[in-house]
Scaffold this motif. Structure first.
Motif, PDB file in Angstrom:
ATOM      1  N   UNK A 249      49.433  35.049  41.887  1.00 53.48           N
ATOM      2  CA  UNK A 249      49.434  35.428  43.295  1.00 53.48           C
ATOM      3  C   UNK A 249      48.821  36.783  43.573  1.00 53.48           C
ATOM      4  N   UNK A 250      48.898  37.184  44.830  1.00 52.28           N
ATOM      5  CA  UNK A 250      48.307  38.441  45.303  1.00 52.28           C
ATOM      6  C   UNK A 250      49.418  39.445  45.563  1.00 52.28           C
ATOM      7  N   UNK A 251      49.649  40.317  44.594  1.00 53.66           N
ATOM      8  CA  UNK A 251      50.679  41.348  44.700  1.00 53.66           C
ATOM      9  C   UNK A 251      50.054  42.704  44.387  1.00 53.66           C
ATOM     10  N   UNK A 252      50.693  43.757  44.874  1.00 51.96           N
ATOM     11  CA  UNK A 252      50.150  45.099  44.664  1.00 51.96           C
ATOM     12  C   UNK A 252      50.567  45.657  43.300  1.00 51.96           C
ATOM     13  N   UNK A 253      51.582  45.053  42.695  1.00 50.05           N
ATOM     14  CA  UNK A 253      52.083  45.472  41.388  1.00 50.05           C
ATOM     15  C   UNK A 253      53.378  44.744  41.108  1.00 50.05           C
ATOM     16  N   UNK A 254      53.953  44.987  39.938  1.00 51.71           N
ATOM     17  CA  UNK A 254      55.215  44.327  39.620  1.00 51.71           C
ATOM     18  C   UNK A 254      55.647  44.583  38.199  1.00 51.71           C
ATOM     19  N   UNK A 255      56.625  43.791  37.749  1.00 52.95           N
ATOM     20  CA  UNK A 255      57.087  43.996  36.386  1.00 52.95           C
ATOM     21  C   UNK A 255      58.398  43.312  36.088  1.00 52.95           C
ATOM     22  N   UNK A 256      59.028  43.748  34.993  1.00 58.16           N
ATOM     23  CA  UNK A 256      60.216  43.066  34.495  1.00 58.16           C
ATOM     24  C   UNK A 256      61.187  44.041  33.847  1.00 58.16           C
TER      25      UNK A 256
ATOM     26  N   UNK B 264      48.412  33.763  29.746  1.00 56.66           N
ATOM     27  CA  UNK B 264      47.623  34.199  30.894  1.00 56.66           C
ATOM     28  C   UNK B 264      47.916  35.645  31.305  1.00 56.66           C
ATOM     29  N   UNK B 265      48.456  36.439  30.380  1.00 52.28           N
ATOM     30  CA  UNK B 265      48.700  37.852  30.684  1.00 52.28           C
ATOM     31  C   UNK B 265      47.413  38.573  31.059  1.00 52.28           C
ATOM     32  N   UNK B 266      46.292  38.073  30.570  1.00 53.68           N
ATOM     33  CA  UNK B 266      45.005  38.714  30.875  1.00 53.68           C
ATOM     34  C   UNK B 266      44.629  38.598  32.342  1.00 53.68           C
ATOM     35  N   UNK B 267      45.346  37.780  33.103  1.00 48.15           N
ATOM     36  CA  UNK B 267      45.060  37.646  34.532  1.00 48.15           C
ATOM     37  C   UNK B 267      45.742  38.717  35.376  1.00 48.15           C
ATOM     38  N   UNK B 268      46.622  39.483  34.757  1.00 45.86           N
ATOM     39  CA  UNK B 268      47.318  40.549  35.494  1.00 45.86           C
ATOM     40  C   UNK B 268      46.431  41.789  35.518  1.00 45.86           C
ATOM     41  N   UNK B 269      46.004  42.181  36.716  1.00 48.19           N
ATOM     42  CA  UNK B 269      45.105  43.321  36.869  1.00 48.19           C
ATOM     43  C   UNK B 269      45.730  44.451  37.679  1.00 48.19           C
ATOM     44  N   UNK B 270      46.976  44.263  38.117  1.00 46.11           N
ATOM     45  CA  UNK B 270      47.670  45.305  38.874  1.00 46.11           C
ATOM     46  C   UNK B 270      48.668  46.007  37.961  1.00 46.11           C
ATOM     47  N   UNK B 271      49.093  47.218  38.310  1.00 48.61           N
ATOM     48  CA  UNK B 271      50.038  47.952  37.464  1.00 48.61           C
ATOM     49  C   UNK B 271      51.324  47.165  37.206  1.00 48.61           C
ATOM     50  N   UNK B 272      51.840  47.304  35.977  1.00 44.67           N
ATOM     51  CA  UNK B 272      52.994  46.537  35.528  1.00 44.67           C
ATOM     52  C   UNK B 272      54.053  47.497  34.997  1.00 44.67           C
ATOM     53  N   UNK B 273      55.306  47.281  35.406  1.00 45.28           N
ATOM     54  CA  UNK B 273      56.439  48.116  34.996  1.00 45.28           C
ATOM     55  C   UNK B 273      57.335  47.339  34.027  1.00 45.28           C
TER      56      UNK B 273
END
Length: 253
Positions: free
Chosen positions: A109-116, A179-188
């Protein structure tokens, strides 16, 4: 049987920056309620749904009504809920299972950032989640007044269903890893040193897997346990989440 007050989803509105919070396996929006209040005080609008099968008077609904496809759809619907309210810049973060779903959402999806937070995405080490699930089932139904013999008679059925669901979650995690390579926004990432359910090394391994593709804010909390969002010493964790969010590329106005 007794009635218990069931946890409800929450929407805490503040500023134009929106954060979607996803809870843990066997949990509810209550898992992240205190973090939600903290972020609201910092000016963020926060929404936390309950995953399908959760927050029910029938604990077995997690096994019968839940599942990774449904939980991912829950996250999509929650995101659309925020967009329908006019919040077009959203970060998504999740605890444990919620972190797996949040990471999949970031890939899709289209998110500004995120994490776990304390999420077993990488499937490293032995999981104590199955044993914890059995204990939760027993304690939950005991609180409802279910006879002990009825609880124990259900155990073979519960364990079989749970084993099947654990296998589904493991497969879902493998798809997320692919598919981790698809994450291009900052990750926490938050990782608790005293995590009683998963091996705390999972966070560091996830960090290393993500670093070729995006920036990672990895935070270790040596004295915290699995449900880091409700720990008595959660202040430093909450502050680190706020610091991460403040650095995202919000575009108000």
């Amino acid at each position: 049987m007794s009635k218990i007050k069931l946890p409800q989803p929450f929407l805490f509105e503040a500023g134009p920056r929106a954060v979607l919070l996803l809870h843990a396996y066997t949990g509810s929006a209550n898992d992240v309620r205190m973090l939600g209040r903290h972020l609201q005080r910092e000016g963020y609008t926060v929404y936390a749904p309950n995953f399908s099968g959760h927050a029910s008077e029938r604990f077995e609904d997690i096994l019968d009504l839940g599942g990774t496809d449904k939980w991912l759809e829950d996250a999509k619907e929650a995101t659309q809920f925020l967009r329908n309210k006019g919040y077009d810049q959203i970060a998504v973060l999740g605890l444990s299972l919620g972190g797996i779903v949040a990471t999949r959402a970031l890939e899709r999806g289209d998110y500004i950032g995120g994490g776990s937070f304390n999420s077993p995405i990488m499937n490293i080490g032995e999981s104590r989640v199955p044993a914890a699930f059995v204990n939760y089932y027993r304690n939950f139904n005991k609180r409802l007044g279910m006879p002990a013999e009825e609880i124990e008679a259900a155990m073979p059925r519960i364990k079989e269903k749970m084993t099947q669901q654990m296998e589904t979650i493991t497969q879902f995690s493998k798809e997320v890893i692919d598919e981790l390579n698809k994450i291009k926004v900052p990750y926490y990432i938050a990782s608790s040193g005293k995590d009683e359910l998963i091996d705390s090394i999972n966070g560091a391994v996830l960090r290393d897997a993500l670093l070729p593709f995006t920036t990672v804010d990895y935070q270790a909390f040596p004295d915290m346990s699995h449900v880091i969002t409700v720990g008595a010493n959660r202040d430093s964790f909450e502050e680190s989440v706020t610091t991460f969010l403040e650095k995202l590329n919000w575009k108000e106005g």
